[in-house]
Design an enzyme around this catalytic site. Structure first.
Site, PDB file in Angstrom:
ATOM      1  N   GLY A 189       0.828  -1.206   0.000  1.00  6.94           N
ATOM      2  CA  GLY A 189       0.000   0.000   0.000  1.00  6.94           C
ATOM      3  C   GLY A 189       0.855   1.245   0.000  1.00  6.94           C
ATOM      4  O   GLY A 189       2.011   1.218  -0.410  1.00  6.94           O
ATOM      5  N   ARG A 192       2.237   6.309   3.426  1.00  9.84           N
ATOM      6  CA  ARG A 192       1.590   6.905   4.609  1.00  9.84           C
ATOM      7  C   ARG A 192       1.139   5.803   5.576  1.00  9.84           C
ATOM      8  O   ARG A 192       1.461   5.820   6.766  1.00  9.84           O
ATOM      9  CB  ARG A 192       0.369   7.754   4.178  1.00  9.84           C
ATOM     10  CG  ARG A 192      -0.343   8.454   5.330  1.00  9.84           C
ATOM     11  CD  ARG A 192      -1.625   9.135   4.874  1.00  9.84           C
ATOM     12  NE  ARG A 192      -2.671   8.221   4.447  1.00  9.84           N
ATOM     13  CZ  ARG A 192      -3.490   7.555   5.257  1.00  9.84           C
ATOM     14  NH1 ARG A 192      -3.380   7.705   6.567  1.00  9.84           N
ATOM     15  NH2 ARG A 192      -4.399   6.738   4.773  1.00  9.84           N
ATOM     16  N   VAL A 193       0.427   4.819   5.058  1.00 10.69           N
ATOM     17  CA  VAL A 193      -0.038   3.728   5.931  1.00 10.69           C
ATOM     18  C   VAL A 193       1.138   2.827   6.317  1.00 10.69           C
ATOM     19  O   VAL A 193       1.174   2.278   7.423  1.00 10.69           O
ATOM     20  CB  VAL A 193      -1.188   2.929   5.261  1.00 10.69           C
ATOM     21  CG1 VAL A 193      -1.645   1.795   6.146  1.00 10.69           C
ATOM     22  CG2 VAL A 193      -2.359   3.847   4.941  1.00 10.69           C
ATOM     23  N   GLU A 211       5.629  -3.222   0.798  1.00 10.38           N
ATOM     24  CA  GLU A 211       5.595  -3.089  -0.665  1.00 10.38           C
ATOM     25  C   GLU A 211       4.918  -1.764  -0.959  1.00 10.38           C
ATOM     26  O   GLU A 211       3.685  -1.681  -0.968  1.00 10.38           O
ATOM     27  CB  GLU A 211       4.794  -4.240  -1.286  1.00 10.38           C
ATOM     28  CG  GLU A 211       5.466  -5.590  -1.172  1.00 10.38           C
ATOM     29  CD  GLU A 211       6.520  -5.807  -2.243  1.00 10.38           C
ATOM     30  OE1 GLU A 211       6.673  -4.966  -3.142  1.00 10.38           O
ATOM     31  OE2 GLU A 211       7.209  -6.834  -2.162  1.00 10.38           O
ATOM     32  N   CYS A 246       1.394   0.155  -9.232  1.00  9.62           N
ATOM     33  CA  CYS A 246       2.569   0.755  -8.581  1.00  9.62           C
ATOM     34  C   CYS A 246       3.755   0.903  -9.516  1.00  9.62           C
ATOM     35  O   CYS A 246       4.582   1.781  -9.334  1.00  9.62           O
ATOM     36  CB  CYS A 246       2.958  -0.064  -7.361  1.00  9.62           C
ATOM     37  SG  CYS A 246       3.297  -1.777  -7.760  1.00  9.62           S
TER      38      CYS A 246
HETATM   39  P1  NAD Z   1      -5.380   1.010   0.555  1.00 11.84           P
HETATM   40  O1  NAD Z   1      -6.050   2.296   0.888  1.00 11.84           O
HETATM   41  O2  NAD Z   1      -6.184  -0.149   0.110  1.00 11.84           O
HETATM   42  O3  NAD Z   1      -4.517   0.624   1.821  1.00 11.84           O
HETATM   43  C1  NAD Z   1      -3.763  -0.558   1.874  1.00 11.84           C
HETATM   44  C2  NAD Z   1      -4.144  -1.340   3.102  1.00 11.84           C
HETATM   45  O4  NAD Z   1      -3.879  -0.563   4.261  1.00 11.84           O
HETATM   46  C3  NAD Z   1      -5.629  -1.705   3.158  1.00 11.84           C
HETATM   47  O5  NAD Z   1      -5.772  -3.065   3.514  1.00 11.84           O
HETATM   48  C4  NAD Z   1      -6.188  -0.771   4.176  1.00 11.84           C
HETATM   49  O6  NAD Z   1      -7.276  -1.322   4.899  1.00 11.84           O
HETATM   50  C5  NAD Z   1      -5.013  -0.560   5.113  1.00 11.84           C
HETATM   51  N1  NAD Z   1      -5.100   0.728   5.800  1.00 11.84           N
HETATM   52  C6  NAD Z   1      -5.513   1.910   5.271  1.00 11.84           C
HETATM   53  N2  NAD Z   1      -5.446   2.888   6.214  1.00 11.84           N
HETATM   54  C7  NAD Z   1      -4.989   2.310   7.338  1.00 11.84           C
HETATM   55  C8  NAD Z   1      -4.701   2.790   8.673  1.00 11.84           C
HETATM   56  N3  NAD Z   1      -4.889   4.061   8.988  1.00 11.84           N
HETATM   57  N4  NAD Z   1      -4.244   1.903   9.564  1.00 11.84           N
HETATM   58  C9  NAD Z   1      -4.055   0.609   9.249  1.00 11.84           C
HETATM   59  N5  NAD Z   1      -4.307   0.091   8.019  1.00 11.84           N
HETATM   60  C10 NAD Z   1      -4.774   0.929   7.082  1.00 11.84           C
HETATM   61  O7  NAD Z   1      -4.322   1.218  -0.552  1.00 11.84           O
HETATM   62  P2  NAD Z   1      -3.428   2.435  -0.863  1.00 11.84           P
HETATM   63  O8  NAD Z   1      -2.589   2.728   0.319  1.00 11.84           O
HETATM   64  O9  NAD Z   1      -4.204   3.508  -1.526  1.00 11.84           O
HETATM   65  O10 NAD Z   1      -2.539   1.692  -1.995  1.00 11.84           O
HETATM   66  C11 NAD Z   1      -1.998   2.336  -3.036  1.00 11.84           C
HETATM   67  C12 NAD Z   1      -0.496   2.347  -2.843  1.00 11.84           C
HETATM   68  O11 NAD Z   1      -0.011   1.013  -2.855  1.00 11.84           O
HETATM   69  C13 NAD Z   1       0.233   3.068  -3.948  1.00 11.84           C
HETATM   70  O12 NAD Z   1       1.209   3.907  -3.381  1.00 11.84           O
HETATM   71  C14 NAD Z   1       0.879   1.948  -4.724  1.00 11.84           C
HETATM   72  O13 NAD Z   1       2.040   2.331  -5.407  1.00 11.84           O
HETATM   73  C15 NAD Z   1       1.145   0.944  -3.650  1.00 11.84           C
HETATM   74  N6  NAD Z   1       1.285  -0.405  -4.210  1.00 11.84           N
HETATM   75  C16 NAD Z   1       2.484  -1.011  -4.119  1.00 11.84           C
HETATM   76  C17 NAD Z   1       2.672  -2.272  -4.672  1.00 11.84           C
HETATM   77  C18 NAD Z   1       3.999  -2.964  -4.614  1.00 11.84           C
HETATM   78  O14 NAD Z   1       4.058  -4.169  -4.891  1.00 11.84           O
HETATM   79  N7  NAD Z   1       5.068  -2.290  -4.255  1.00 11.84           N
HETATM   80  C19 NAD Z   1       1.595  -2.908  -5.304  1.00 11.84           C
HETATM   81  C20 NAD Z   1       0.377  -2.243  -5.377  1.00 11.84           C
HETATM   82  C21 NAD Z   1       0.225  -0.999  -4.814  1.00 11.84           C
END
Ligand code: NAD
Length: 412
Positions: A189, A192-193, A211, A246
């Protein structure tokens, strides 16, 4: 009274301590069940992905179904070899002796996944965790609710619930899970998270895999096959979940002289793929949610860039659709160039000399992926030596993630 999350971890740890997840037979049985699940429920999976993202069926098959199938196949093929202790050389000081490295599972692991490839990015880390003999909890993303709910149903149906579980939910459910002591956390994700995950893990000294995302540049030299280059950028940007990936191309760097030719070729490439009106195309995903639509809309409408659009620009808030949109010469301090775009917008930055692109890339945080299109071998070598990034592809985009040995998401 113990919370639901605490009870779940307790149950999983008890199951782990029986040693069942450690056995070769258990691991194989679970991996085969995942393979069976993907084959038998392909239609349900594609339907859920369509509900969450209007993900076209072909794209869903290639980037979600086939990816999971090949991960399972690879794990089943290699498992015996991975489980086998590895001989280590001994030294004079211990003579006569023998030594070996024994791989062992960690215990109960937590996989927190994201919404853009909500099936494969959930199931692949679980395959890694099972392959390594762990008990596992998957927390899919609430932003892809249809896939999250399907995963919960399918795991109950196909996998051993005493050791593999899904917990659906939003921030409170994830926070409750993060309060528990895990033996490893695998998170996909945003950065920030990612910080929240790492802070929670630090309390228990739990190791984490993060990741994350980033801005992935593509440098386009003038010494290229223009049509092939444009098609490969179109495939790696808009045919990859409409840029919500990503490692999709986040921005292009090319020379001032070459930019007009490249833009023409990209315009043609977009038309070849999505027709004259991409807003009507069935071959492109929509934006995942109204929050993400508003975020992208504000990137497009920023006063520094709104008049820099050279291709696309159409949007439909009701249907959460944004057409492939290209901007030329946006300023470096615009939001488009400051944050990860994660959508169908593609700025082109121009430089005098193609080599100048390397300083520009290196002035920003390390990219997750970096791409170069050129037929010039000297430039290829210079790029590989001078740019540091998570992954790299020359004369293509995105495809390096299909090479298993380059990208293993196993949890050991
Ligand atoms: P998202 O909002 O779905 O969050 C990811 C996970 O974190 C979810 O399961 C969500 O429930 C949890 N989450 C959200 N807020 C939270 C909090 N405050 N506390 C605890 N858990 C929390 O996804 P996103 O963050 O919008 O994902 C997009 C990002 O992921 C982009 O930056 C993208 O580049 C990155 N990404 C990376 C890869 C990789 O393999 N490196 C793959 C896909 C996406």
């Amino acid at each position: 009274m113990q919370s639901e999350a605490a009870l779940l971890v307790k149950e999983l740890n008890e199951s782990f301590r029986t040693g069942k997840t450690k056995s070769y037979e258990w691991r194989v049985s679970q991996l085969k069940s995942i393979e069976k699940m993907v084959v038998e429920r392909e239609k349900d999976i594609c339907e859920a992905l369509y509900k969450d993202l209007s993900k076209p069926e072909f794209e869903a098959f290639v980037s979600e179904i086939a990816m999971v199938k090949s991960s399972c196949k690879e794990a089943l093929k290699e498992l015996k070899h991975w489980m086998k202790p590895e001989k280590a050389k001994t030294s004079m000081e211990t003579y006569p002796s023998s030594a070996e490295i024994v791989s062992e599972p960690l215990g109960a692991v937590l996989v927190i996944s994201t919404w853009n490839y909500p099936f494969s990015l959930s199931v692949k880390p679980v395959i890694g965790a099972i392959t390594a003999g762990n008990a596992t909890v998957l927390k899919p993303s609430e932003i892809a609710p249809a896939t999250s709910s399907l995963l919960s149903k399918l795991f109950e149906e196909y996998l051993d619930r005493s050791a593999v579980r899904v917990v659906e939910g939003d921030v409170p459910q994830t926070t409750a899970l993060l309060e528990q002591k895990w033996d490893k956390i695998f998170y996909t994700g945003s950065p920030r998270v990612g910080r929240i995950i790492m802070t929670a893990a630090a309390k228990h000294l739990t190791p984490v895999v993060l990741e994350l995302g980033g801005k992935c540049p593509a440098v386009i030299d003038s010494d290229v096959d223009l049509q092939v280059t444009a098609r490969r950028i179109v495939a790696g940007k808009w045919q990859a979940n409409n840029g919500q990936a990503c490692i999709s191309v986040d921005y292009i760097i090319t020379t001032k002289d070459f930019a007009p030719k490249l833009i023409d070729a990209l315009r043609k490439g977009i038309e070849e793929c999505f027709g004259t009106d991409p807003m009507e195309s069935k071959d492109i995903s929509r934006i995942v949610s109204s929050n993400h639509f508003s975020r992208l809309q504000s990137l497009m409408d920023e006063y520094k860039v709104y008049n820099k659009i050279v291709v696309g620009g159409q949007r439909n808030q009701k249907e959460l659709k944004i057409a492939p949109t290209i901007f030329l010469d946006v300023p470096g301090d615009s939001q488009l160039m400051q944050e990860e775009i994660f959508g169908p917008l593609l700025p082109i930055i121009t430089v005098e000399n193609v080599k100048d692109s390397i300083d520009l890339i290196n002035s920003k945080p390390k990219p997750l992926a970096a791409y170069l299109f050129t037929n010039n071998d000297k430039l290829k070598n210079y790029f590989v030596q001078s740019v540091s990034s998570g992954g790299m592809a020359i004369n293509d985009t995105v495809l390096h993630v299909c090479i298993h040995l380059l990208l293993m998401t196993h949890i050991y």
